[in-house]
Design a protein around this motif. Structure first.
Motif, mmCIF file in Angstrom:
data_model
loop_
_atom_site.group_PDB
_atom_site.id
_atom_site.type_symbol
_atom_site.label_atom_id
_atom_site.label_comp_id
_atom_site.label_asym_id
_atom_site.label_seq_id
_atom_site.Cartn_x
_atom_site.Cartn_y
_atom_site.Cartn_z
ATOM 1 N N ILE A 88 -92.181 38.880 -71.632
ATOM 2 C CA ILE A 88 -91.454 39.105 -73.032
ATOM 3 C C ILE A 88 -92.527 40.064 -73.765
ATOM 4 C CG2 ILE A 88 -91.455 37.763 -75.298
ATOM 5 C CD1 ILE A 88 -90.689 35.356 -73.447
ATOM 6 N N GLN A 89 -93.849 39.745 -73.796
ATOM 7 C CA GLN A 89 -94.779 40.806 -74.289
ATOM 8 C C GLN A 89 -94.682 42.165 -73.754
ATOM 9 O OE1 GLN A 89 -98.219 38.519 -73.410
ATOM 10 N NE2 GLN A 89 -98.168 37.394 -75.396
ATOM 11 N N ALA A 90 -94.180 42.322 -72.463
ATOM 12 C CA ALA A 90 -94.187 43.922 -72.190
ATOM 13 C C ALA A 90 -92.584 44.415 -72.292
ATOM 14 C CB ALA A 90 -94.416 43.746 -70.606
ATOM 15 N N ARG A 91 -91.747 43.545 -73.020
ATOM 16 C CA ARG A 91 -90.433 43.873 -73.690
ATOM 17 C C ARG A 91 -89.583 44.160 -72.296
ATOM 18 N NH1 ARG A 91 -90.058 44.637 -78.795
ATOM 19 N NH2 ARG A 91 -88.239 45.880 -78.477
ATOM 20 N N ILE A 92 -89.768 43.498 -71.143
ATOM 21 C CA ILE A 92 -88.856 43.350 -70.148
ATOM 22 C C ILE A 92 -87.982 42.167 -70.133
ATOM 23 C CG2 ILE A 92 -88.867 42.994 -67.449
ATOM 24 C CD1 ILE A 92 -91.825 44.243 -67.564
ATOM 25 N N GLY A 93 -86.694 42.478 -70.060
ATOM 26 C CA GLY A 93 -85.689 41.492 -70.011
ATOM 27 C C GLY A 93 -85.652 40.576 -68.747
ATOM 28 N N MET A 94 -85.196 39.473 -68.914
ATOM 29 C CA MET A 94 -84.998 38.544 -67.926
ATOM 30 C C MET A 94 -83.834 37.588 -67.941
ATOM 31 S SD MET A 94 -87.511 35.678 -66.098
ATOM 32 C CE MET A 94 -87.219 33.841 -66.458
ATOM 33 N N GLU A 95 -82.994 37.559 -66.921
ATOM 34 C CA GLU A 95 -81.813 36.816 -66.681
ATOM 35 C C GLU A 95 -82.217 35.638 -65.511
ATOM 36 O OE1 GLU A 95 -79.104 36.651 -68.862
ATOM 37 O OE2 GLU A 95 -79.920 38.417 -70.184
ATOM 38 N N THR A 96 -81.421 34.589 -65.961
ATOM 39 C CA THR A 96 -81.775 33.447 -64.687
ATOM 40 C C THR A 96 -80.336 33.082 -64.167
ATOM 41 O OG1 THR A 96 -83.615 32.599 -65.993
ATOM 42 C CG2 THR A 96 -82.656 31.340 -64.449
ATOM 43 N N MET A 97 -80.240 33.085 -62.721
ATOM 44 C CA MET A 97 -79.156 32.812 -62.432
ATOM 45 C C MET A 97 -79.110 31.922 -60.972
ATOM 46 S SD MET A 97 -77.643 36.558 -62.316
ATOM 47 C CE MET A 97 -77.535 37.494 -63.887
ATOM 48 N N ASP A 98 -78.329 31.268 -60.438
ATOM 49 C CA ASP A 98 -78.618 30.730 -59.226
ATOM 50 C C ASP A 98 -78.850 31.881 -58.188
ATOM 51 O OD1 ASP A 98 -76.048 31.500 -57.624
ATOM 52 O OD2 ASP A 98 -75.101 30.032 -59.194
ATOM 53 N N ILE A 99 -79.237 31.679 -56.920
ATOM 54 C CA ILE A 99 -79.740 32.722 -56.053
ATOM 55 C C ILE A 99 -78.479 33.759 -55.830
ATOM 56 C CG2 ILE A 99 -79.377 31.491 -53.860
ATOM 57 C CD1 ILE A 99 -82.140 33.019 -53.213
ATOM 58 N N GLY A 100 -77.190 33.174 -55.318
ATOM 59 C CA GLY A 100 -76.084 33.949 -54.998
ATOM 60 C C GLY A 100 -75.679 34.910 -56.136
ATOM 61 N N ALA A 101 -75.863 34.394 -57.420
ATOM 62 C CA ALA A 101 -75.393 35.158 -58.751
ATOM 63 C C ALA A 101 -76.467 36.461 -58.671
ATOM 64 C CB ALA A 101 -74.976 34.345 -59.760
ATOM 65 N N ALA A 102 -77.634 35.810 -58.645
ATOM 66 C CA ALA A 102 -78.709 36.863 -58.820
ATOM 67 C C ALA A 102 -78.689 37.828 -57.603
ATOM 68 C CB ALA A 102 -79.971 36.071 -58.608
ATOM 69 N N CYS A 103 -78.422 37.684 -56.619
ATOM 70 C CA CYS A 103 -78.154 38.637 -55.552
ATOM 71 C C CYS A 103 -77.245 39.671 -56.007
ATOM 72 C CB CYS A 103 -77.939 37.992 -54.142
ATOM 73 S SG CYS A 103 -79.568 37.272 -53.233
ATOM 74 N N ARG A 104 -75.961 39.124 -56.147
ATOM 75 C CA ARG A 104 -74.678 39.980 -56.704
ATOM 76 C C ARG A 104 -75.120 40.773 -57.803
ATOM 77 N NH1 ARG A 104 -72.583 35.024 -55.267
ATOM 78 N NH2 ARG A 104 -72.153 34.398 -57.356
ATOM 79 N N THR A 105 -75.522 40.379 -58.671
ATOM 80 C CA THR A 105 -75.862 40.995 -59.781
ATOM 81 C C THR A 105 -77.007 42.039 -59.861
ATOM 82 O OG1 THR A 105 -75.308 39.242 -61.338
ATOM 83 C CG2 THR A 105 -76.681 40.898 -62.401
ATOM 84 N N TYR A 106 -77.918 41.673 -59.005
ATOM 85 C CA TYR A 106 -78.879 42.896 -58.535
ATOM 86 C C TYR A 106 -78.401 43.765 -58.026
ATOM 87 C CZ TYR A 106 -82.553 45.277 -56.035
ATOM 88 O OH TYR A 106 -83.303 46.107 -55.212
ATOM 89 N N ASN A 107 -77.412 43.734 -56.927
ATOM 90 C CA ASN A 107 -76.867 44.949 -56.057
ATOM 91 C C ASN A 107 -75.988 45.719 -57.158
ATOM 92 O OD1 ASN A 107 -78.067 44.383 -53.711
ATOM 93 N ND2 ASN A 107 -76.150 43.103 -53.081
ATOM 94 N N VAL A 108 -75.325 45.133 -58.185
ATOM 95 C CA VAL A 108 -74.672 45.949 -59.028
ATOM 96 C C VAL A 108 -75.441 46.944 -59.976
ATOM 97 C CG1 VAL A 108 -73.041 45.930 -61.058
ATOM 98 C CG2 VAL A 108 -72.784 44.473 -59.245
ATOM 99 N N LEU A 109 -76.391 46.266 -60.502
ATOM 100 C CA LEU A 109 -77.367 46.924 -61.442
ATOM 101 C C LEU A 109 -78.358 47.962 -60.587
ATOM 102 C CD1 LEU A 109 -78.658 43.977 -63.713
ATOM 103 C CD2 LEU A 109 -77.307 45.768 -64.292
ATOM 104 N N ALA A 110 -78.661 47.784 -59.549
ATOM 105 C CA ALA A 110 -79.477 48.647 -58.723
ATOM 106 C C ALA A 110 -78.255 49.665 -58.253
ATOM 107 C CB ALA A 110 -80.035 48.179 -57.400
ATOM 108 N N SER A 111 -77.271 49.485 -57.862
ATOM 109 C CA SER A 111 -76.350 50.591 -57.413
ATOM 110 C C SER A 111 -75.987 51.408 -58.591
ATOM 111 C CB SER A 111 -74.993 50.107 -57.034
ATOM 112 O OG SER A 111 -74.457 49.685 -58.099
#
Length: 124
Positions: A88-111
């Motif tokens: 928060i102090q470094a102004r880095i966003g964070m989203e929380t998900m279960d591991i499956g949703a996190a993996c899928r979301t990561y791939n979309v954003l990284a791509s």
């Protein structure tokens, strides 16, 4: 006919996951792992959600992501905000998900070329 690469050029891709393993660029990880958009995945010394501390999130700062996707394990659980205060102090966003949703979301954003990091909890 498929028109996109299975692995983003120069970046990481989570190719497979289940509740006890994550495969990054085809390499299996059976323990919690930090997966930056570029560079090597790093072991994340965490085996239980209840053991989360501020130090776990401080480790992420050195990787300089713009966004963190926290995969909280098999089910959705939110860390207390005081634990991820360094983000928060470094102004880095964070989203929380279960591991499956996190993996899928990561791939979309990284791509999309985003400076994203997946912090994935794999519990014993």
């Amino acid at each position: 006919m498929k028109f996109q690469l299975d692995q983003p050029q120069g970046g990481n891709n989570i190719s497979k996951h289940d509740l006890r393993h994550v495969w990054v660029n085809g390499v299996e990880h059976a323990r919690s792992v930090l997966v930056p958009w570029q560079g090597q995945p790093q072991a994340w010394d965490l085996t239980r959600f209840e053991d989360l501390t501020e130090a776990h999130f401080e480790r992420i700062l050195a990787l300089k992501p713009e966004l963190v996707i926290f995969g909280s394990g098999a089910k959705l659980r939110f860390a207390k905000p005081n634990l991820y205060r360094p983000l928060i102090q470094a102004r880095i966003g964070m989203e929380t998900m279960d591991i499956g949703a996190a993996c899928r979301t990561y791939n979309v954003l990284a791509s999309e070329g985003r400076a994203v990091l997946a912090a994935l909890l794999i519990e014993d």
